[in-house]
Design a protein around this motif. Structure first.
Motif: not given
Ligand SMILES: [Zn+2]
Length: 211
Positions: A73-74, A99-102, A104, A147, A151-152, A160, A162
């Motif tokens: 996911l990250f 940690f980079h969000d995909t 949200a 994002n 961190y999500v 889930m 933010i």
């Protein structure tokens, strides 16, 4: 392990170096082989990000394929950022955050109204539109985005949200372009959830061609 913050100097000719102010958009074409570095200068600052094949913008970032190819996911070091046509757009060649969000997506005026009862509000979708406009792109071209520095976490039950950002001052990510890519950034102006630590701060965008 992740690398310590405050990256070493670029190993090549710097083509562009800019401080992107709090809440502001930024966009540029990154040529094949060039590296885009994004630095979270003060920490816990979300950086919303879209990318397109500069020569054929219908080829663009695909969140699902990026997750399926990486199995995560990250985004982090060695993640390949995929297009919907099965090609690598960027490779993450360095990452000090992890940690980079995909999942949200970006904030919009409408989502802020829905979630927080506020209207109008500065938001990432408007920033994306501003960044896309010089390249002849618009609302129809906005898809699920990355994002960076946001961190999500996702629970085993699918929950889930933010969460408080994990990025520290000086955290950075280096993206090597694997094709000529239009990169569009929104330095997120969200003040109603923890994405930015309730404090909007500048980021730095540097582009270089490695030796
Ligand atoms: Zn945002």
């Amino acid at each position: 392990m992740n690398q310590p913050p405050n990256p070493s100097a670029p190993d090549g000719a710097i083509l562009h170096d800019e401080i992107v102010g709090p809440g502001k958009p930024w966009s540029r074409v990154i040529r094949t082989g060039e590296v885009l570095r994004l630095v979270d200068l003060e920490g816990t600052q979300a950086v919303d990000f879209l990318c397109y094949n500069a020569d054929n913008p219908v080829e663009r970032y695909n969140a699902g394929d990026t997750m399926k190819v990486s199995g995560k996911l990250f985004l982090t070091k060695d993640t390949r950022i995929m297009s919907g046509l099965g090609r690598v757009m960027f490779t993450v060649i360095a990452d000090s955050c992890g940690f980079h969000d995909t999942i949200a997506g970006c904030c919009s005026g409408e989502s802020n109204r829905l979630r927080y009862g506020l209207w109008p509000t500065p938001n990432c979708r408007d920033n994306f539109l501003e960044g896309l406009k010089p390249f002849g792109l618009g609302m129809r071209d906005i898809v699920a985005n990355i994002n960076f520095f946001m961190y999500v976490p996702v629970g085993a039950d699918g929950a889930m949200a933010i969460a408080d950002g994990k990025s520290k001052a000086g955290d950075y990510v280096d993206l090597r372009a694997e094709m000529d890519v239009l990169a569009v950034v929104s330095n997120c102006p969200q003040m109603n959830n923890p994405a930015n630590g309730y404090n909007l701060t500048p980021i730095r965008a540097t582009v270089w061609r490695p030796n």
